[in-house]
Enzyme design. Sequence first.
Site, PDB file in Angstrom:
ATOM      1  N   ASP A   5       0.856  -1.192   0.000  1.00 47.78           N
ATOM      2  CA  ASP A   5       0.000   0.000   0.000  1.00 47.78           C
ATOM      3  C   ASP A   5       0.894   1.246   0.000  1.00 47.78           C
ATOM      4  O   ASP A   5       2.104   1.153   0.143  1.00 47.78           O
ATOM      5  CB  ASP A   5      -0.956  -0.002   1.209  1.00 47.78           C
ATOM      6  N   HIS A  28       1.535  -8.728  -3.602  1.00 44.51           N
ATOM      7  CA  HIS A  28       0.483  -7.734  -3.357  1.00 44.51           C
ATOM      8  C   HIS A  28       1.202  -6.393  -3.202  1.00 44.51           C
ATOM      9  O   HIS A  28       1.575  -5.994  -2.093  1.00 44.51           O
ATOM     10  CB  HIS A  28      -0.320  -8.085  -2.110  1.00 44.51           C
ATOM     11  N   ASP A  66       1.175 -17.308  -4.348  1.00 43.61           N
ATOM     12  CA  ASP A  66       1.797 -16.217  -5.110  1.00 43.61           C
ATOM     13  C   ASP A  66       0.785 -15.598  -6.073  1.00 43.61           C
ATOM     14  O   ASP A  66       0.897 -15.747  -7.286  1.00 43.61           O
ATOM     15  CB  ASP A  66       3.019 -16.759  -5.869  1.00 43.61           C
ATOM     16  N   GLU A  79       2.196 -10.034   0.485  1.00 46.57           N
ATOM     17  CA  GLU A  79       2.521  -8.612   0.437  1.00 46.57           C
ATOM     18  C   GLU A  79       4.004  -8.445   0.806  1.00 46.57           C
ATOM     19  O   GLU A  79       4.652  -9.399   1.243  1.00 46.57           O
ATOM     20  CB  GLU A  79       1.630  -7.817   1.413  1.00 46.57           C
TER      21      GLU A  79
HETATM   22  O1  G3I Z   1       0.740 -12.647  16.944  1.00 39.39           O
HETATM   23  C1  G3I Z   1      -0.608 -13.100  17.027  1.00 39.39           C
HETATM   24  C2  G3I Z   1      -0.677 -14.446  17.693  1.00 39.39           C
HETATM   25  O2  G3I Z   1      -0.247 -14.349  19.014  1.00 39.39           O
HETATM   26  C3  G3I Z   1      -2.127 -14.903  17.604  1.00 39.39           C
HETATM   27  O3  G3I Z   1      -2.289 -16.124  18.249  1.00 39.39           O
HETATM   28  C4  G3I Z   1      -2.537 -14.998  16.146  1.00 39.39           C
HETATM   29  C5  G3I Z   1      -3.950 -15.521  15.955  1.00 39.39           C
HETATM   30  O4  G3I Z   1      -4.590 -14.930  14.876  1.00 39.39           O
HETATM   31  O5  G3I Z   1      -2.450 -13.719  15.576  1.00 39.39           O
HETATM   32  C6  G3I Z   1      -1.171 -13.150  15.619  1.00 39.39           C
HETATM   33  O6  G3I Z   1      -1.370 -11.841  15.224  1.00 39.39           O
HETATM   34  C7  G3I Z   1      -1.458 -11.535  13.875  1.00 39.39           C
HETATM   35  C8  G3I Z   1      -0.452 -10.431  13.687  1.00 39.39           C
HETATM   36  O7  G3I Z   1      -0.597  -9.863  12.443  1.00 39.39           O
HETATM   37  C9  G3I Z   1       0.960 -10.988  13.795  1.00 39.39           C
HETATM   38  O8  G3I Z   1       1.893  -9.962  13.781  1.00 39.39           O
HETATM   39  C10 G3I Z   1      -2.868 -11.076  13.550  1.00 39.39           C
HETATM   40  O9  G3I Z   1      -3.736 -12.166  13.555  1.00 39.39           O
HETATM   41  C11 G3I Z   1      -2.882 -10.396  12.201  1.00 39.39           C
HETATM   42  O10 G3I Z   1      -4.159  -9.896  11.890  1.00 39.39           O
HETATM   43  C12 G3I Z   1      -1.884  -9.275  12.200  1.00 39.39           C
HETATM   44  O11 G3I Z   1      -1.765  -8.750  10.929  1.00 39.39           O
HETATM   45  C13 G3I Z   1      -1.239  -7.450  10.759  1.00 39.39           C
HETATM   46  C14 G3I Z   1      -1.938  -6.896   9.522  1.00 39.39           C
HETATM   47  O12 G3I Z   1      -1.381  -5.660   9.171  1.00 39.39           O
HETATM   48  C15 G3I Z   1      -3.424  -6.743   9.697  1.00 39.39           C
HETATM   49  O13 G3I Z   1      -3.710  -5.803  10.660  1.00 39.39           O
HETATM   50  C16 G3I Z   1       0.262  -7.541  10.507  1.00 39.39           C
HETATM   51  O14 G3I Z   1       0.953  -7.863  11.705  1.00 39.39           O
HETATM   52  C17 G3I Z   1       0.789  -6.222   9.972  1.00 39.39           C
HETATM   53  O15 G3I Z   1       2.124  -6.413   9.585  1.00 39.39           O
HETATM   54  C18 G3I Z   1      -0.046  -5.757   8.789  1.00 39.39           C
HETATM   55  O16 G3I Z   1       0.415  -4.528   8.386  1.00 39.39           O
HETATM   56  C19 G3I Z   1      -0.045  -4.010   7.158  1.00 39.39           C
HETATM   57  C20 G3I Z   1      -0.503  -2.591   7.437  1.00 39.39           C
HETATM   58  O17 G3I Z   1      -1.645  -2.641   8.250  1.00 39.39           O
HETATM   59  C21 G3I Z   1      -0.771  -1.829   6.153  1.00 39.39           C
HETATM   60  N1  G3I Z   1       0.358  -1.897   5.268  1.00 39.39           N
HETATM   61  C22 G3I Z   1       0.743  -3.246   4.933  1.00 39.39           C
HETATM   62  C23 G3I Z   1       1.110  -4.029   6.167  1.00 39.39           C
HETATM   63  C24 G3I Z   1       1.569  -5.438   5.817  1.00 39.39           C
HETATM   64  O18 G3I Z   1       0.537  -6.275   5.398  1.00 39.39           O
HETATM   65  O1  9MR Z   2      -3.926  -3.616   0.080  1.00 38.04           O
HETATM   66  C1  9MR Z   2      -4.084  -3.662   1.489  1.00 38.04           C
HETATM   67  C2  9MR Z   2      -2.823  -4.160   2.131  1.00 38.04           C
HETATM   68  O2  9MR Z   2      -1.765  -3.287   1.864  1.00 38.04           O
HETATM   69  C3  9MR Z   2      -3.046  -4.352   3.628  1.00 38.04           C
HETATM   70  O3  9MR Z   2      -1.952  -4.974   4.219  1.00 38.04           O
HETATM   71  C4  9MR Z   2      -4.260  -5.212   3.870  1.00 38.04           C
HETATM   72  C5  9MR Z   2      -4.586  -5.382   5.341  1.00 38.04           C
HETATM   73  O4  9MR Z   2      -4.839  -4.199   5.975  1.00 38.04           O
HETATM   74  O5  9MR Z   2      -5.389  -4.677   3.235  1.00 38.04           O
HETATM   75  C6  9MR Z   2      -5.219  -4.551   1.829  1.00 38.04           C
HETATM   76  O6  9MR Z   2      -6.354  -3.970   1.329  1.00 38.04           O
HETATM   77  C7  9MR Z   2      -7.445  -4.828   1.162  1.00 38.04           C
HETATM   78  C8  9MR Z   2      -8.524  -4.462   2.168  1.00 38.04           C
HETATM   79  O7  9MR Z   2      -8.079  -4.682   3.497  1.00 38.04           O
HETATM   80  C9  9MR Z   2      -9.777  -5.271   1.886  1.00 38.04           C
HETATM   81  N1  9MR Z   2     -10.211  -5.097   0.515  1.00 38.04           N
HETATM   82  C10 9MR Z   2      -9.202  -5.495  -0.465  1.00 38.04           C
HETATM   83  C11 9MR Z   2      -7.925  -4.703  -0.278  1.00 38.04           C
HETATM   84  C12 9MR Z   2      -6.847  -5.213  -1.240  1.00 38.04           C
HETATM   85  O8  9MR Z   2      -6.948  -4.700  -2.471  1.00 38.04           O
END
Ligand code: G3I
Ligand code: 9MR
Length: 760
Positions: free
Chosen positions: A177, A486, A528, A537
């Site tokens: 993103d 992604h 992939d 991503e």
């Molecule tokens: O660590 C826990 C674990 O203890 C637990 O048992 C398990 C069960 O679901 O979840 C684990 O946590 C997960 C966590 O990532 C791990 O770091 C969460 O489920 C999961 O939802 C969470 O995802 C985060 C994601 O955003 C959604 O919020 C990622 O850490 C985080 O790196 C990611 O960040 C995104 C930004 O929001 C937007 N930009 C891209 C970036 C990468 O995808």
């Molecule tokens: O593209 C978004 C990605 O960078 C984020 O890590 C992710 C989780 O927050 O969300 C992606 O966006 C998606 C959104 O959450 C749900 N609709 C589809 C989007 C992807 O195109």
Amino acid sequence: MFKIVKAKIVTFFIICPLFVFAQSGAIHINQLGYYPDANKIALVVYAGANTFDIVNVADQSVEFSGILSESKYGEDANDSIQLADFSAFNKPGTYRIHIPGFGDSYPFEISPVIFRKAAYASMKSFYYQRCSYKLQPSYAGMWARNAGHPDTNCQFHGSTGKSGTHASPGGWYDAGDFGKYVINAGISVHTLLSFHENFPNFFADGVLKIPESGNGLNDLLDEVNYELDWLKTMQDDDGGVFFKLTTLNFDGMKMPDKATATRYIIGKTTASALDFAAMMAMAGRVYADYDSAFAADCLVRAEQAWNWAKENPSISFRNPAGVSTGEYGDGNLSDEFLWAASELLISTQKEEYRTFLEDRSSSLNYWSAPGWPNVQQLGTLSLLTQPNNLPGIVLENMKSSLLSTCDKWIKQIEESTARIPNFGFYWGSNSEIANRGVAMIYAYLLTENTKYIRGAAECADYLLGKNVTGFSFVSGFGWRTPMNFHHRAFSADGIAQPAPGFVAGGPNAGKQDGEFYPFSAPAKAYVDVVGSYASNEVCINWNSPLTALLAGVDAVLGDGSVVDYPVAQSANNPPTLTLSAPKNNHSFGSNIPLTVRWYSSDTDGLAKAEIYIDSRFRAAVTGPSLEWVTDALEIGDHTITVLSSDTNGLTTGRTNRFNIYDATSAEIFDMQSELAQLKVRSGNVYDQLKVEYQLSEHACAELLLFDNTGRKILGYLIENPALPKGTSIVPLTRQLPAGIYLLTMRQKGKRVAATKLMVK
Ligand code: G3I
Ligand code: 9MR
């Protein structure tokens, strides 16, 4: 009927061996290779063999032979795995693993610089993420692009307590993103600057071929400086720090200059102030010798942010109403305080920070890998490697927690089926193993015990292909690497390959993106495809530990010789591949052989296609044939995977899922799922079908009717189905010939129910 089918299969197998050679494929190696002094281990899946050879690719001579370990079942992978351990062999060269009667691995090298280019590329990934910046062909090669997001005129969101506009240009895009998040900059900047503090000569000026190369300053410092300049714009006049800069909702998959939605400065929190304070404190000491004014300004800002956080100690972040971009929410702020105080102590040696840390010394440790919400460990790593005046006993305790944590992980590697420490396959799992490898590099620096650097190298092996997915997760480094991240720019730029050096998030059993993952075992929950933001991503806090890991291992195990990493002006792409049979989501009768058909092409020439059914290797096909037939499969759901390799070894894979239904039984059956039920009322099936359904979700439902060869006969849409139960009369345009049919119901692209239907 059955007999005739058998006869056909027999005929096929007489012709077939000409095109099918020994099994291969399921030998998972580090697809780049190994350092002479590293452990050298491959995972061998379903070989059923006892020995392996290391064959020199140059002259096919066998240079080493070994015994495969006993097969062990790994639950995370749902595979039985044997290990081929050739650590004792350390002669530089290019080799393959050959398993008599089974097959060969991809070629790999034993070399004293084997990770170097990948380390450079991983560090250069940050350059490709630059926001408000035009990427020029001389530095970006094929991935040159226009500048996007000038960010000179961002709107203050109400959550900042401010109004009007604000200039906040530069910095790195967080991930796939276009957002910029202070929290995630935190761990990323620490990992890179801390690497630099320990290995100040690794990314020497010029090695990355970025625009600043040649300015006399280390290239890593130049690149991190681009982020620091942006971070400074996120600090408010009162010392507080805004949380993020994003649009209100995620943009579509566009090039940066085409994504022009309004950008907002959002939130102002304790965590962003403390992460900022920690980063600026580090920068204040790291840049002091190069740009004293810049460094002094960093230190002033760090203390302003720290003071703001002390006055506002518990403001955590939640996305405000109307905002749906990345949240990076974290309710526990004590670790952020500890990290900031640690960096501030090292950089200022002030009593305030020493007392603060001493009062909380029992919380200073390293019991788990850091992550964006868990940053105390970053402070521990800095305190253990940079001079400070904490009492010796506090430092000793931190050190022993780091060492015993690394010892635990190394023991797990040694005892596991797939040579990895135990970890959950969560979002960004590749960063978990990379961070653990980085911890082992610190353990090595503190002890010079080579078991730690060998452990770190095995973490890198996992990321570069020694894992059960068959992928090297680092773009451009390996024979089968992510092609469809992604990532908005890489998916919109019209270039098949993404820029090299980016690491995918990796296997994630949560599969939160709703994509179809061909393999469901947690360790294989990776796909992939562009839509898979939960496994495919890229992100700055995943590439930073990859950089530190690859570079750190090279710095210790490598010979330090000069390696030129040129800017890629053209890419050697893996083959194109379409899998045309069995088609995705189709059903086939159990009474006919299964035909697998694909189309593949490559400018280098195709070498072979490997066929996997239900993720188990079945055959490798060479020669011009693009078809393979096998005996009828078991009734139930299956997956078919074809991997096509070119003569350089580059590989592309496609997977379809399909169903085999029982075409021999004459009973009418109902194959119902938890989501829906489907019944065809017997009666007149000559001009219409009366279908009763029961659903658990209100969403458009599609009925599909297939004959027993899997051919679709009709599709019928129920746009507004009754919930939970309803009846539809489906008109038939022609009379159905006698036979067995399959009626399926799909909602949101997923099959929710199926039932068989017999027409007499
Ligand atoms: O660590 C826990 C674990 O203890 C637990 O048992 C398990 C069960 O679901 O979840 C684990 O946590 C997960 C966590 O990532 C791990 O770091 C969460 O489920 C999961 O939802 C969470 O995802 C985060 C994601 O955003 C959604 O919020 C990622 O850490 C985080 O790196 C990611 O960040 C995104 C930004 O929001 C937007 N930009 C891209 C970036 C990468 O995808
Ligand atoms: O593209 C978004 C990605 O960078 C984020 O890590 C992710 C989780 O927050 O969300 C992606 O966006 C998606 C959104 O959450 C749900 N609709 C589809 C989007 C992807 O195109």
